[in-house]
Design an enzyme around this catalytic site. Structure first.
Site, short mmCIF file in Angstrom:
data_model
loop_
_atom_site.label_atom_id
_atom_site.label_comp_id
_atom_site.label_asym_id
_atom_site.label_seq_id
_atom_site.Cartn_x
_atom_site.Cartn_y
_atom_site.Cartn_z
N SER A 61 -3.31 16.73 2.80
CA SER A 61 -4.73 16.71 3.11
C SER A 61 -4.91 16.92 4.62
O SER A 61 -4.18 16.34 5.42
CB SER A 61 -5.31 15.36 2.69
OG SER A 61 -6.65 15.29 3.09
N SER A 106 -3.86 14.64 9.49
CA SER A 106 -3.42 15.16 8.19
C SER A 106 -2.55 14.10 7.52
O SER A 106 -2.13 13.14 8.16
CB SER A 106 -2.63 16.45 8.42
OG SER A 106 -2.22 17.02 7.20
N LYS A 107 -2.28 14.26 6.26
CA LYS A 107 -1.35 13.37 5.58
C LYS A 107 -0.91 14.03 4.29
O LYS A 107 -1.65 14.79 3.69
CB LYS A 107 -2.03 12.04 5.23
CG LYS A 107 -1.07 10.93 4.97
CD LYS A 107 -0.56 10.37 6.27
CE LYS A 107 0.26 9.14 6.11
NZ LYS A 107 0.31 8.40 7.39
N GLY A 108 0.32 13.71 3.88
CA GLY A 108 0.83 14.26 2.63
C GLY A 108 1.44 13.18 1.78
O GLY A 108 1.73 12.09 2.25
N ASP A 149 6.86 8.66 6.48
CA ASP A 149 5.90 7.61 6.12
C ASP A 149 6.61 6.75 5.07
O ASP A 149 7.83 6.84 4.94
CB ASP A 149 4.60 8.24 5.59
CG ASP A 149 3.42 7.28 5.64
OD1 ASP A 149 2.84 7.09 6.72
OD2 ASP A 149 3.10 6.68 4.59
#
Ligand code: GLU
Length: 476
Positions: A61, A106-108, A149
């Site tokens: 995202s 952002s992050k996944g 993460d």
């Protein structure tokens, strides 16, 4: 209280955002532009494992591209879903703005339980997920740079970096496509400890101000302060380890997934970690008291509570029973918007996630810069710095001898003063400086504005203002 409806993680972040923008004078269009997630990519891919095709679902995202590349970790967990990655991507935007790393957010995430797979299987799955993201420029040194993460670490980042290099054979900056890599794979010293180290620096900075301590009813230094930490993963472990061994704090409680340990005399963090590594949990540890219902220990008396695992552990249901005067959010979103309101009314001071756990992305920034500059920090200056220091020491000793003054420098001082800064010292110095500057920006707003009564809103105000300025500068 069980009937209370908790908002989703994404809604919770929005509620906090809204509380801050209500105090700002942003044009409504810009406010909306900053709040929403720009795009979320969902991918479903199959990997042939154990004789059959298994389908996995992953996300990346992008919340805000006011600066590029956008930055944020990739999480491997069964709890991963679109709402979660979007909330985490939004937090990355505000975090990066607050600590002045020049990135958007952002992050996944990949819906997977990594413990169920062998290493070679995980490598195939990770490479396949990376391939899907790389071919859409959702991993790219100048556009989107992931990092570790929950459930991922150096190993996964090394696979991702290698996958990118295979697909972009002539990109001289390929190593900068991901951070949190192992040292021998383009990483930087001090990245693994960085988030925990940042929590320590954040607390040290908080404890420098009597006024701030007084808001939480605390006095003195970190020495002897009673701390409960929830989650002894990478972040919780390093924070607890540094605070106990370097600042004299007592880790009186450790909460893990299988229960909690309590010991008013203070637990040995390294030993507990070794026990978890050997047995899979805290149960059976030979010191302190074991509590099967671990999360109840969040409600125990202590000076500082450090939730360092996952979002939503402190919520509308347990917040009324939480008595810690100071909470530092080492995890992302550990306190829900509902929980936050209850705690604020009780006078609890919360050092918010976007500041407290920003050490990770800060050192990621240093790693990215190192990769792009193709040189290790300190390589040019270190010996020159040492020879200048040596010249001063020689001159002092000569003067002392010439004038018969009898001065001798203590050997400890000499060693310390003569040693030029290497990469690790520079990383720690940069991180400390970053955490102090961000805290000062936040506390300035907290104390200067009558309508700001908590650090979280102060943090949002600083961040949103910076993001808004970046958009305005672009003419939006
Ligand atoms: N996953 C970490 C975070 O939530 C690190 C992100 C990064 O280094 O890009 O801040």
């Amino acid at each position: 209280m069980e009937h209370l409806q908790e908002p989703s993680f994404r809604q919770s972040v929005d509620l906090m955002f809204n509380r801050a923008v209500a105090l700002m004078d942003l044009p409504p269009g810009l406010e909306e532009k900053i709040r929403v997630c720009n795009a979320t990519y969902t991918v479903r891919f199959g990997v042939r494992l154990r004789g059959q095709i298994q389908t996995f679902t992953g996300y990346r995202s992008v919340h805000s591209e006011h600066m590029e590349p956008v930055k944020g970790g990739i999480r491997f967990a069964m709890s991963v879903n679109q709402d979660e990655v979007e909330a985490l991507a939004a937090l990355m935007t505000y975090k990066c703005a607050l600590v002045e790393t020049p990135f958007g957010g952002s992050k996944g995430g990949l819906r997977i339980d990594p413990r169920e797979y062998e290493e070679y299987e995980l490598e195939r799955i990770t490479r396949r997920f990376a391939y899907e993201l790389i071919k859409r420029d959702l991993i790219n040194p100048s556009q989107n740079v992931p990092a570790p993460d929950m459930g991922t670490g150096e190993r996964e980042m090394a696979w991702i970096a290698d996958q990118y290099a295979r697909m972009n054979t002539t990109d001289i900056n390929s190593r900068a496509c991901v951070t949190g890599k192992p040292l021998n794979g383009g990483g930087i010293q001090g990245r693994v400890e960085a988030t925990g180290r940042g929590v320590q620096y954040a607390l040290r900075e908080f404890f420098r101000y009597d006024e701030d301590k007084a808001a939480a009813g605390l006095t003195g230094t970190l020495d002897g302060k009673r701390i409960i930490v929830q989650g002894l993963g990478n972040v919780g472990y390093h924070a607890a380890q540094f605070l106990s061994t370097e600042d004299g704090a007592l880790i009186i409680g450790i909460i893990e997934h299988d229960g909690a340990l309590i010991d008013p005399k203070g637990l040995n963090v390294d030993e507990v970690r070794a026990h978890i590594a050997a047995t899979g949990g805290v149960k059976g540890y030979n010191q302190g008291t074991y509590v099967a219902e671990g999360l109840r220990v969040l409600e125990h008396e202590c000076d500082i509570l450090i939730p360092a695992a996952i979002e939503g552990v402190i919520n509308m249901h347990n917040a009324p029973r939480i008595v810690a005067p100071l909470i530092i959010e080492a995890a992302n979103g550990p306190v829900t918007a509902g929980g936050d309101e209850i705690l604020r009314q009780k006078g609890c001071v919360i050092i918010p996630d976007m500041f407290a756990n920003a050490g990770g992305v800060t050192v990621s920034y240093f790693e990215w810069v190192k990769n792009l500059s193709h040189i290790r920090f300190g390589r040019m200056q270190r010996r020159q710095e040492e020879s200048r220091h040596q010249a001063l020491i020689d001159e002092l000793e000569r003067l002392s001898a010439d004038k018969g003054l009898g001065w001798t420098l203590s050997p400890g001082f000499k060693d310390q003063y003569l040693r030029g800064a290497g990469e690790l010292e520079l990383v720690r110095s940069g991180l400390d400086d970053t955490m102090r500057a961000a805290y000062q920006a936040m506390r300035h707003v907290w104390h200067e504005r009558d309508d700001v009564t908590d650090l979280r809103v102060a943090a949002y105000l600083v961040s949103i203002d910076r993001v808004a300025k970046a958009y305005r500068a672009k003419g939006l």
